[in-house]
Design a protein around this motif. Sequence first.
Motif, PDB file in Angstrom:
ATOM      1  N   LEU A   1      -1.835 -10.313  -4.515  1.00  0.00           N
ATOM      2  CA  LEU A   1      -2.611  -9.158  -4.959  1.00  0.00           C
ATOM      3  C   LEU A   1      -1.820  -7.865  -4.781  1.00  0.00           C
ATOM      4  CD1 LEU A   1      -5.414  -8.260  -5.996  1.00  0.00           C
ATOM      5  CD2 LEU A   1      -6.099  -8.059  -3.597  1.00  0.00           C
ATOM      6  N   GLY A   2      -1.164  -7.720  -3.642  1.00  0.00           N
ATOM      7  CA  GLY A   2      -0.385  -6.510  -3.380  1.00  0.00           C
ATOM      8  C   GLY A   2       0.781  -6.353  -4.336  1.00  0.00           C
ATOM      9  N   LEU A   3       1.492  -7.445  -4.597  1.00  0.00           N
ATOM     10  CA  LEU A   3       2.634  -7.383  -5.511  1.00  0.00           C
ATOM     11  C   LEU A   3       2.175  -7.063  -6.925  1.00  0.00           C
ATOM     12  CD1 LEU A   3       5.638  -7.639  -6.026  1.00  0.00           C
ATOM     13  CD2 LEU A   3       5.317 -10.122  -6.249  1.00  0.00           C
ATOM     14  N   THR A   4       1.131  -7.731  -7.390  1.00  0.00           N
ATOM     15  CA  THR A   4       0.609  -7.456  -8.725  1.00  0.00           C
ATOM     16  C   THR A   4       0.185  -5.999  -8.854  1.00  0.00           C
ATOM     17  OG1 THR A   4      -0.172  -9.738  -8.931  1.00  0.00           O
ATOM     18  CG2 THR A   4      -1.117  -8.132 -10.446  1.00  0.00           C
ATOM     19  N   SER A   5      -0.502  -5.479  -7.846  1.00  0.00           N
ATOM     20  CA  SER A   5      -0.955  -4.087  -7.875  1.00  0.00           C
ATOM     21  C   SER A   5       0.229  -3.134  -7.906  1.00  0.00           C
ATOM     22  CB  SER A   5      -1.833  -3.791  -6.653  1.00  0.00           C
ATOM     23  OG  SER A   5      -2.961  -4.633  -6.641  1.00  0.00           O
ATOM     24  N   THR A   6       1.236  -3.402  -7.086  1.00  0.00           N
ATOM     25  CA  THR A   6       2.420  -2.542  -7.045  1.00  0.00           C
ATOM     26  C   THR A   6       3.150  -2.554  -8.379  1.00  0.00           C
ATOM     27  OG1 THR A   6       2.646  -2.962  -4.675  1.00  0.00           O
ATOM     28  CG2 THR A   6       4.580  -2.083  -5.811  1.00  0.00           C
ATOM     29  N   ILE A   7       3.310  -3.730  -8.959  1.00  0.00           N
ATOM     30  CA  ILE A   7       3.988  -3.827 -10.255  1.00  0.00           C
ATOM     31  C   ILE A   7       3.194  -3.092 -11.325  1.00  0.00           C
ATOM     32  CG2 ILE A   7       4.674  -5.414 -12.097  1.00  0.00           C
ATOM     33  CD1 ILE A   7       5.478  -7.396  -9.875  1.00  0.00           C
ATOM     34  N   PHE A   8       1.870  -3.201 -11.291  1.00  0.00           N
ATOM     35  CA  PHE A   8       1.072  -2.456 -12.271  1.00  0.00           C
ATOM     36  C   PHE A   8       1.325  -0.958 -12.146  1.00  0.00           C
ATOM     37  CE2 PHE A   8      -2.605   0.224 -13.013  1.00  0.00           C
ATOM     38  CZ  PHE A   8      -2.611   0.168 -14.395  1.00  0.00           C
TER      39      PHE A   8
ATOM     40  N   SER B   1       0.840  -1.212   0.000  1.00  0.00           N
ATOM     41  CA  SER B   1       0.000   0.000   0.000  1.00  0.00           C
ATOM     42  C   SER B   1       0.868   1.252   0.000  1.00  0.00           C
ATOM     43  CB  SER B   1      -0.932   0.022   1.211  1.00  0.00           C
ATOM     44  OG  SER B   1      -1.881  -1.005   1.122  1.00  0.00           O
ATOM     45  N   ASP B   2       1.944   1.236   0.784  1.00  0.00           N
ATOM     46  CA  ASP B   2       2.850   2.381   0.832  1.00  0.00           C
ATOM     47  C   ASP B   2       3.516   2.608  -0.528  1.00  0.00           C
ATOM     48  OD1 ASP B   2       2.217   2.724   3.507  1.00  0.00           O
ATOM     49  OD2 ASP B   2       4.065   1.792   4.253  1.00  0.00           O
TER      50      ASP B   2
ATOM     51  N   TYR C   1       3.710   5.598  -5.871  1.00  0.00           N
ATOM     52  CA  TYR C   1       3.521   5.669  -7.324  1.00  0.00           C
ATOM     53  C   TYR C   1       2.321   6.542  -7.690  1.00  0.00           C
ATOM     54  CZ  TYR C   1       7.278   2.494  -8.419  1.00  0.00           C
ATOM     55  OH  TYR C   1       8.535   1.938  -8.576  1.00  0.00           O
ATOM     56  N   GLN C   2       1.268   6.532  -6.886  1.00  0.00           N
ATOM     57  CA  GLN C   2       0.140   7.438  -7.133  1.00  0.00           C
ATOM     58  C   GLN C   2       0.624   8.887  -7.107  1.00  0.00           C
ATOM     59  OE1 GLN C   2      -2.638   5.618  -4.126  1.00  0.00           O
ATOM     60  NE2 GLN C   2      -4.147   6.222  -5.648  1.00  0.00           N
TER      61      GLN C   2
ATOM     62  N   ILE D   1      -5.444   8.984 -10.781  1.00  0.00           N
ATOM     63  CA  ILE D   1      -5.509   7.547 -10.514  1.00  0.00           C
ATOM     64  C   ILE D   1      -5.942   7.300  -9.073  1.00  0.00           C
ATOM     65  CG2 ILE D   1      -3.041   7.391  -9.981  1.00  0.00           C
ATOM     66  CD1 ILE D   1      -3.173   4.565 -11.414  1.00  0.00           C
ATOM     67  N   THR D   2      -6.875   6.361  -8.915  1.00  0.00           N
ATOM     68  CA  THR D   2      -7.320   5.957  -7.585  1.00  0.00           C
ATOM     69  C   THR D   2      -7.122   4.451  -7.449  1.00  0.00           C
ATOM     70  OG1 THR D   2      -9.616   5.577  -8.275  1.00  0.00           O
ATOM     71  CG2 THR D   2      -9.058   7.794  -7.441  1.00  0.00           C
ATOM     72  N   PHE D   3      -6.963   4.015  -6.206  1.00  0.00           N
ATOM     73  CA  PHE D   3      -6.785   2.594  -5.911  1.00  0.00           C
ATOM     74  C   PHE D   3      -7.746   2.206  -4.800  1.00  0.00           C
ATOM     75  CE2 PHE D   3      -4.747  -0.794  -3.390  1.00  0.00           C
ATOM     76  CZ  PHE D   3      -4.607  -1.760  -4.373  1.00  0.00           C
TER      77      PHE D   3
END
Length: 133
Positions: A108-115, A17-18, A23-24, A33-35
Amino acid sequence: MNYKVYAIGNKVEKFYSDAIKEYQKRLSKFCNITFSSYKNSQKLPFQDTDKYYKIVISPAGKSLSSEELAEKIKEFELTGITDILMIIGNEKIHCNETISISSMKMSLGLTSTIFFEQLYRAYKILNNEPYHK
């Protein structure tokens, strides 16, 4: 460009999340961009996303390089597609297309961060800016 990123599944760990928040912040000079994270797809607020072009991120999707992602963003801008909904963690949702970050299964967190990192990299490519400092 306006992006909404929905992560569906287990909780995203704080360190991811951090990183996503960082990146946001970096992306804010290029796009909005929102998450949001959801336990399951029934909780998704789809009623307000009909205008969005929907992309699912899945290991089974089409693999893109950083340059190809940058080109896709450029094509969206040229064709007037300005609202993008990215869905991570649920491959069964109806979408316009499916892309892959990796054929490997990741959290899920890793995929989101990489995106988020790849989206930032794509905007740096589009603006002819160096990525690594």
